[in-house]
Design a protein around this motif. Structure first.
Motif, PDB file in Angstrom:
ATOM      1  N   THR A 116      35.249  50.116  44.716  1.00 12.08           N
ATOM      2  CA  THR A 116      35.633  50.102  46.126  1.00 12.08           C
ATOM      3  C   THR A 116      35.587  48.687  46.688  1.00 12.08           C
ATOM      4  OG1 THR A 116      34.763  52.346  46.424  1.00 12.08           O
ATOM      5  CG2 THR A 116      35.093  51.030  48.403  1.00 12.08           C
ATOM      6  N   LEU A 117      34.551  47.939  46.330  1.00 14.08           N
ATOM      7  CA  LEU A 117      34.435  46.566  46.808  1.00 14.08           C
ATOM      8  C   LEU A 117      35.586  45.710  46.288  1.00 14.08           C
ATOM      9  CD1 LEU A 117      32.904  44.256  48.203  1.00 14.08           C
ATOM     10  CD2 LEU A 117      31.542  44.014  46.113  1.00 14.08           C
ATOM     11  N   ALA A 118      35.907  45.856  45.011  1.00 18.14           N
ATOM     12  CA  ALA A 118      36.991  45.064  44.429  1.00 18.14           C
ATOM     13  C   ALA A 118      38.313  45.320  45.143  1.00 18.14           C
ATOM     14  CB  ALA A 118      37.125  45.376  42.936  1.00 18.14           C
ATOM     15  N   GLU A 119      38.514  46.558  45.590  1.00 16.42           N
ATOM     16  CA  GLU A 119      39.745  46.885  46.306  1.00 16.42           C
ATOM     17  C   GLU A 119      39.800  46.238  47.682  1.00 16.42           C
ATOM     18  OE1 GLU A 119      39.530  51.103  46.346  1.00 16.42           O
ATOM     19  OE2 GLU A 119      40.298  51.347  44.281  1.00 16.42           O
ATOM     20  N   ARG A 120      38.639  45.938  48.261  1.00 12.18           N
ATOM     21  CA  ARG A 120      38.597  45.405  49.619  1.00 12.18           C
ATOM     22  C   ARG A 120      38.448  43.884  49.676  1.00 12.18           C
ATOM     23  NH1 ARG A 120      35.099  48.670  53.821  1.00 12.18           N
ATOM     24  NH2 ARG A 120      36.621  47.603  55.126  1.00 12.18           N
ATOM     25  N   MET A 121      37.999  43.281  48.595  1.00 14.38           N
ATOM     26  CA  MET A 121      37.805  41.837  48.602  1.00 14.38           C
ATOM     27  C   MET A 121      39.134  41.112  48.808  1.00 14.38           C
ATOM     28  SD  MET A 121      34.853  41.340  45.683  1.00 14.38           S
ATOM     29  CE  MET A 121      34.878  39.554  45.720  1.00 14.38           C
ATOM     30  N   ASP A 122      39.087  40.050  49.580  1.00 15.58           N
ATOM     31  CA  ASP A 122      40.250  39.233  49.952  1.00 15.58           C
ATOM     32  C   ASP A 122      41.130  39.896  50.995  1.00 15.58           C
ATOM     33  OD1 ASP A 122      39.522  37.191  48.161  1.00 15.58           O
ATOM     34  OD2 ASP A 122      40.557  38.188  46.520  1.00 15.58           O
ATOM     35  N   SER A 123      40.735  41.069  51.504  1.00 19.16           N
ATOM     36  CA  SER A 123      41.593  41.794  52.450  1.00 19.16           C
ATOM     37  C   SER A 123      41.506  41.249  53.871  1.00 19.16           C
ATOM     38  CB  SER A 123      41.225  43.284  52.459  1.00 19.16           C
ATOM     39  OG  SER A 123      39.892  43.473  52.941  1.00 19.16           O
ATOM     40  N   THR A 124      40.501  40.420  54.151  1.00 20.70           N
ATOM     41  CA  THR A 124      40.334  39.906  55.515  1.00 20.70           C
ATOM     42  C   THR A 124      40.940  38.519  55.696  1.00 20.70           C
ATOM     43  OG1 THR A 124      38.219  38.806  55.080  1.00 20.70           O
ATOM     44  CG2 THR A 124      38.141  41.150  55.651  1.00 20.70           C
ATOM     45  N   LEU A 125      41.442  37.931  54.601  1.00 16.90           N
ATOM     46  CA  LEU A 125      41.917  36.550  54.650  1.00 16.90           C
ATOM     47  C   LEU A 125      43.399  36.463  54.322  1.00 16.90           C
ATOM     48  CD1 LEU A 125      38.956  34.882  52.728  1.00 16.90           C
ATOM     49  CD2 LEU A 125      39.491  34.528  55.154  1.00 16.90           C
ATOM     50  N   ASP A 126      44.073  35.533  54.963  1.00 17.27           N
ATOM     51  CA  ASP A 126      45.433  35.171  54.596  1.00 17.27           C
ATOM     52  C   ASP A 126      45.330  34.129  53.485  1.00 17.27           C
ATOM     53  OD1 ASP A 126      47.980  34.219  54.291  1.00 17.27           O
ATOM     54  OD2 ASP A 126      48.261  33.607  56.380  1.00 17.27           O
ATOM     55  N   ASN A 127      45.490  34.575  52.248  1.00 14.24           N
ATOM     56  CA  ASN A 127      45.239  33.684  51.115  1.00 14.24           C
ATOM     57  C   ASN A 127      46.241  32.547  51.014  1.00 14.24           C
ATOM     58  OD1 ASN A 127      42.840  34.708  49.599  1.00 14.24           O
ATOM     59  ND2 ASN A 127      44.022  36.589  49.634  1.00 14.24           N
TER      60      ASN A 127
END
Length: 428
Positions: A116-127
């Motif tokens: 679940t964490l892996a699916e959400r990581m980087d989701s808050t940032l415009d990479n």
């Protein structure tokens, strides 16, 4: 024609393997995407003032070891988690076991939670806007997952102490993810400190997801040494009626860079961003902030102050984006800057991008020097010139320092500011 520089393959070597399989798979995927990644240059718009300060040698590609006890014995008025070179140190940490609140290191997560964490990581940032955060995603060796259930309240601040030891050249990649449930409350304090004198890089990412009504206060204090390049990114996503408050205090170095991105995705969400930066010598500090008003009836308030002395350089780039459906938005951005010498430089760029017609938005930026009339007034009344300089300079930022809601952080910041004043106004 000279080719653009790319990230050295030395930075793509596998890091430590003590993570759950879903996180190892994510890290491998992110690492593959970094092959031949262009490094920022002066032509990279959001790095044009900072790219020349970025010095990534192959020696820095080596992960700094976390095979000894942390050197910090910092006493804090609350709970404490200690990271050493990007790895959590349980034996140096003191945090609660409370109903509705879980604090876990990445290495201890079960596979379901890690997935679940892996699916959400980087989701808050415009990479695309935080290019160097991708490197963290490919190299993190540990991290901290903080989860608050609905209505959970952490009764004391949680201090997260990031210590880097620069006994040899290398790099560290701390990572934090916070899930704040409905109507939950937490205050986080991130302190960055260092020891040793070798050239190192710290690349850190903190992500926060705020559910409806959640209230999160984030305090960030950067006090690393002159040998530490620091590149940080903080991403925040807010749902209905949530509130996020940020206080960033930074002291310059060879390169300090912090990207703060906030998305107001639910109606009635609010954010308040305060920042104070001081630089001296040949230091450099760059703050880039973005506030995305996605939903209607959201409020944002942003106030940043920069002080630059000697031949140092400070940068502020603040962007507010009002989306088409974000009617009744209220946004205010203010950036004031103080030059303490003719050799110092400050670049400021406030940006407003508005696609809704029923909004209240304002932004402003100023750059100036200490007022000679005010200095003369104080000196004429018996105050020494050095003390007068300190009084006027402190007054410029004191309003924001006093708003930091944790007393120990205010006192720590004030003590470091006093050192800055002593060095800057020595012999004045």
């Amino acid at each position: 024609m000279k080719s653009a520089p790319t990230l050295s393959a030395a930075f793509l070597h596998p890091a430590g393997q003590s993570l759950p399989e879903p996180l190892l798979a994510l890290r491998k995927q992110r690492g593959t995407a970094l092959v031949d990644m262009p490094l920022p240059t002066r032509k990279t718009e959001n790095w044009k003032y900072s790219s020349k300060y970025l010095k990534l040698t192959d020696d820095m590609a080596i992960s700094l070891p976390a095979d000894r006890k942390s050197g910090t014995s910092l006493a804090v008025p609350g709970y404490k988690v200690v990271f050493l070179n990007g790895v959590m140190m349980p034996e140096a940490s003191e945090y609660p076991d409370l109903n509705g609140i879980t604090i876990e290191r990445f290495g201890d997560l079960d596979d379901d939670t890690a997935t679940t964490l892996a699916e959400r990581m980087d989701s808050t940032l415009d990479n695309n806007a935080v290019q160097m955060a991708r490197l963290n995603s490919a190299r993190f060796e540990d991290g901290l997952l903080i989860r608050l259930a609905s209505d959970a309240v952490l009764d004391q601040p949680l201090f997260i102490v990031h210590e880097v030891t620069a006994d040899a050249s290398g790099s560290a990649y701390p990572r934090i993810f916070v899930e704040a449930g409905r109507n939950s409350q937490i205050t986080l304090v991130e302190e960055y400190i260092s020891s040793g004198s070798e050239s190192v890089m710290v690349n850190t990412v903190t992500e926060l997801a705020l559910a409806d009504g959640a209230n999160v206060t984030s305090i960030r204090l950067n006090m690393e040494g002159e040998n530490v390049q620091h590149i940080g990114a903080t991403g925040v996503r807010q749902q209905r009626s949530s509130r996020f408050e940020s206080h960033c205090v930074g002291f310059g170095g060879p390169l300090r860079r912090h990207d703060l991105q906030v998305r107001l995705e639910g109606e009635g969400a609010e954010c308040k961003l305060n920042g104070v930066v001081v630089t001296q010598g040949k230091q450099h500090y760059d703050n880039h902030t973005t506030i995305e008003h996605v939903a209607a009836h959201c409020n944002s308030e942003e106030t940043y102050r920069n002080i630059a002395a000697d031949q140092s350089h400070a940068v502020f780039n603040g962007r507010i984006h009002i989306h088409q459906d974000a009617q009744k938005s209220n946004a205010d951005m203010n950036n004031k800057n103080l030059l303490l010498s003719n050799g110092a430089e400050i670049d400021t760029k406030p940006e407003l991008e508005i696609y809704a017609d029923d909004v209240k938005c304002a932004h402003g930026a100023t750059i100036g020097q200490l007022d000679e009339v005010s200095l003369f007034y104080l000196v004429s009344r018996g105050i020494g010139r050095r003390e007068a300089n300190v009084l006027l300079t402190m007054a410029f930022i004191n309003e924001l320092v006093e708003q930091i809601p944790v007393a120990q952080v205010r006192e720590t910041a004030q003590a470091r500011l006093n050192q800055f004043f002593d060095q800057t106004f020595e012999g004045a």
